[in-house]
Design a protein around this motif. Structure first.
Motif, PDB file in Angstrom:
ATOM      1  N   LEU A 138       0.821  -1.212   0.000  1.00 16.36           N
ATOM      2  CA  LEU A 138       0.000   0.000   0.000  1.00 16.36           C
ATOM      3  C   LEU A 138       0.856   1.263   0.000  1.00 16.36           C
ATOM      4  O   LEU A 138       0.521   2.239  -0.677  1.00 16.36           O
ATOM      5  CB  LEU A 138      -0.936   0.011   1.217  1.00 16.36           C
ATOM      6  N   GLN A 139       1.960   1.239   0.740  1.00 16.87           N
ATOM      7  CA  GLN A 139       2.833   2.413   0.785  1.00 16.87           C
ATOM      8  C   GLN A 139       3.437   2.703  -0.591  1.00 16.87           C
ATOM      9  O   GLN A 139       3.534   3.854  -1.000  1.00 16.87           O
ATOM     10  CB  GLN A 139       3.940   2.229   1.821  1.00 16.87           C
ATOM     11  N   HIS A 168      10.108   1.673  -2.899  1.00 16.54           N
ATOM     12  CA  HIS A 168      10.266   0.223  -3.060  1.00 16.54           C
ATOM     13  C   HIS A 168       9.787  -0.467  -1.792  1.00 16.54           C
ATOM     14  O   HIS A 168       9.868   0.100  -0.697  1.00 16.54           O
ATOM     15  CB  HIS A 168      11.755  -0.097  -3.307  1.00 16.54           C
ATOM     16  N   VAL A 169       9.297  -1.691  -1.925  1.00 18.76           N
ATOM     17  CA  VAL A 169       8.790  -2.423  -0.756  1.00 18.76           C
ATOM     18  C   VAL A 169       9.882  -2.745   0.258  1.00 18.76           C
ATOM     19  O   VAL A 169       9.590  -3.101   1.393  1.00 18.76           O
ATOM     20  CB  VAL A 169       8.061  -3.736  -1.161  1.00 18.76           C
ATOM     21  N   ASP A 170      11.147  -2.610  -0.130  1.00 20.13           N
ATOM     22  CA  ASP A 170      12.259  -2.900   0.778  1.00 20.13           C
ATOM     23  C   ASP A 170      12.404  -1.841   1.868  1.00 20.13           C
ATOM     24  O   ASP A 170      13.127  -2.046   2.829  1.00 20.13           O
ATOM     25  CB  ASP A 170      13.565  -3.035  -0.014  1.00 20.13           C
ATOM     26  N   ALA A 171      11.738  -0.706   1.737  1.00 21.89           N
ATOM     27  CA  ALA A 171      11.769   0.369   2.741  1.00 21.89           C
ATOM     28  C   ALA A 171      13.206   0.768   3.084  1.00 21.89           C
ATOM     29  O   ALA A 171      13.626   0.719   4.234  1.00 21.89           O
ATOM     30  CB  ALA A 171      11.006  -0.036   3.998  1.00 21.89           C
ATOM     31  N   SER A 172      13.957   1.167   2.078  1.00 22.83           N
ATOM     32  CA  SER A 172      15.371   1.489   2.274  1.00 22.83           C
ATOM     33  C   SER A 172      15.625   2.915   2.763  1.00 22.83           C
ATOM     34  O   SER A 172      16.620   3.161   3.427  1.00 22.83           O
ATOM     35  CB  SER A 172      16.140   1.262   0.966  1.00 22.83           C
ATOM     36  N   LEU A 173      14.758   3.846   2.411  1.00 27.60           N
ATOM     37  CA  LEU A 173      14.969   5.230   2.833  1.00 27.60           C
ATOM     38  C   LEU A 173      14.654   5.387   4.322  1.00 27.60           C
ATOM     39  O   LEU A 173      13.797   4.669   4.859  1.00 27.60           O
ATOM     40  CB  LEU A 173      14.086   6.178   2.015  1.00 27.60           C
ATOM     41  N   PRO A 174      15.332   6.309   5.013  1.00 29.06           N
ATOM     42  CA  PRO A 174      15.119   6.456   6.466  1.00 29.06           C
ATOM     43  C   PRO A 174      13.658   6.647   6.868  1.00 29.06           C
ATOM     44  O   PRO A 174      13.188   6.002   7.807  1.00 29.06           O
ATOM     45  CB  PRO A 174      15.944   7.704   6.808  1.00 29.06           C
ATOM     46  N   GLU A 207      11.018   5.683   5.245  1.00 31.81           N
ATOM     47  CA  GLU A 207      10.300   4.428   4.959  1.00 31.81           C
ATOM     48  C   GLU A 207      10.561   3.400   6.052  1.00 31.81           C
ATOM     49  O   GLU A 207       9.636   2.748   6.544  1.00 31.81           O
ATOM     50  CB  GLU A 207      10.734   3.875   3.602  1.00 31.81           C
ATOM     51  N   ARG A 208      11.821   3.297   6.451  1.00 28.30           N
ATOM     52  CA  ARG A 208      12.178   2.326   7.498  1.00 28.30           C
ATOM     53  C   ARG A 208      11.549   2.719   8.833  1.00 28.30           C
ATOM     54  O   ARG A 208      11.097   1.867   9.595  1.00 28.30           O
ATOM     55  CB  ARG A 208      13.690   2.212   7.632  1.00 28.30           C
ATOM     56  N   ARG A 209      11.547   4.011   9.121  1.00 29.95           N
ATOM     57  CA  ARG A 209      10.936   4.481  10.375  1.00 29.95           C
ATOM     58  C   ARG A 209       9.454   4.118  10.407  1.00 29.95           C
ATOM     59  O   ARG A 209       8.934   3.638  11.411  1.00 29.95           O
ATOM     60  CB  ARG A 209      11.146   5.993  10.495  1.00 29.95           C
ATOM     61  N   SER A 210       8.793   4.305   9.285  1.00 28.75           N
ATOM     62  CA  SER A 210       7.375   3.966   9.179  1.00 28.75           C
ATOM     63  C   SER A 210       7.157   2.463   9.362  1.00 28.75           C
ATOM     64  O   SER A 210       6.294   2.036  10.139  1.00 28.75           O
ATOM     65  CB  SER A 210       6.863   4.423   7.813  1.00 28.75           C
ATOM     66  N   LEU A 211       7.947   1.653   8.662  1.00 31.62           N
ATOM     67  CA  LEU A 211       7.809   0.196   8.757  1.00 31.62           C
ATOM     68  C   LEU A 211       8.163  -0.300  10.152  1.00 31.62           C
ATOM     69  O   LEU A 211       7.439  -1.116  10.734  1.00 31.62           O
ATOM     70  CB  LEU A 211       8.691  -0.494   7.708  1.00 31.62           C
ATOM     71  N   ASN A 212       9.258   0.203  10.699  1.00 35.92           N
ATOM     72  CA  ASN A 212       9.669  -0.249  12.032  1.00 35.92           C
ATOM     73  C   ASN A 212       8.679   0.185  13.109  1.00 35.92           C
ATOM     74  O   ASN A 212       8.457  -0.543  14.078  1.00 35.92           O
ATOM     75  CB  ASN A 212      11.080   0.247  12.357  1.00 35.92           C
ATOM     76  N   GLY A 213       8.072   1.352  12.937  1.00 37.77           N
ATOM     77  CA  GLY A 213       7.026   1.775  13.879  1.00 37.77           C
ATOM     78  C   GLY A 213       5.839   0.832  13.849  1.00 37.77           C
ATOM     79  O   GLY A 213       5.303   0.444  14.895  1.00 37.77           O
TER      80      GLY A 213
END
Length: 197
Positions: A59-60, A68-74, A76-82
């Motif tokens: 969805l993101q 990318h679904v890998d969430a490599s940008l800071p 993106e990772r913050r959002s996924l990790n949250g």
């Protein structure tokens, strides 16, 4: 050079925590007679977590918030990790109240520690959660077979290489991930053997 990237990509996918951790949990639980009671709960947990993460990531990307679904940008990772921290925290609370599931609940709680550590250190480095979770999952296999642990750690080293090869992490980020996974594994076995006995 292209073949190295293809090999690295395959290893990284096979070593994704949502692939490797359920496998390690299944092996650990299946090797114990008491594990049969917890195995369905563990499989449900991992299936729901994987489905939720994949749906959220898709969805993101679809909404244009991630590249990318890998969430490599800071961000993106913050959002996924949250999201992961919230999902794991709720799951840990639910599982702690399930009879005979203390080990699974402890594993989920320590997973919160790994995600929390990645969030807290994100300003300075992008901890390799692939490596952190694989080292942690490898240590959980300790009472199953030392040969299995050794094989899992060799595979973890290959995943660490793949993350470097793909440019997803620096060597320091891979090593910090491995150290965090080792701490989580040490705490897991200390609680299981020394506190719960």
């Amino acid at each position: 050079m292209l073949w190295r990237l293809q090999v690295a990509r395959c290893i990284s996918i096979l070593g994704h925590p949502l692939v490797f951790c359920p496998l390690a949990a299944w092996i650990a639980l299946a090797s114990r007679t008491s594990g049969a009671q917890v195995l369905p709960l563990a499989l449900e947990f991992f299936a729901l977590l994987a489905l939720g993460v994949m749906l959220y990531s898709w969805l993101q990307v679809r909404r244009g918030r991630w590249g990318h679904v890998d969430a490599s940008l800071p961000r993106e990772r913050r959002s996924l990790n949250g999201l992961l921290l919230a999902a794991l925290s709720v799951s840990a609370l639910v599982v702690w109240f399930q009879p005979h599931a203390r080990g699974l609940a402890l594993g989920i709680t320590l997973s919160c520690f790994l995600i929390g550590a990645a969030l807290l250190t994100a300003r300075w480095l992008k901890v390799s959660l692939h490596v952190a979770f694989l080292v942690f999952a490898s240590t959980v296999l300790w009472q199953v077979s030392l040969a299995l642990v050794a094989g899992a750690l060799v595979f973890t080293a290959a995943v660490g290489w793949s993350r470097l090869e793909l440019g997803r992490h620096s060597l320091a980020e891979v090593l910090v991930g491995g150290g965090l996974g080792l701490v989580a594994g040490g705490v897991f076995w200390f609680v299981v053997l020394q506190i719960w006995g």
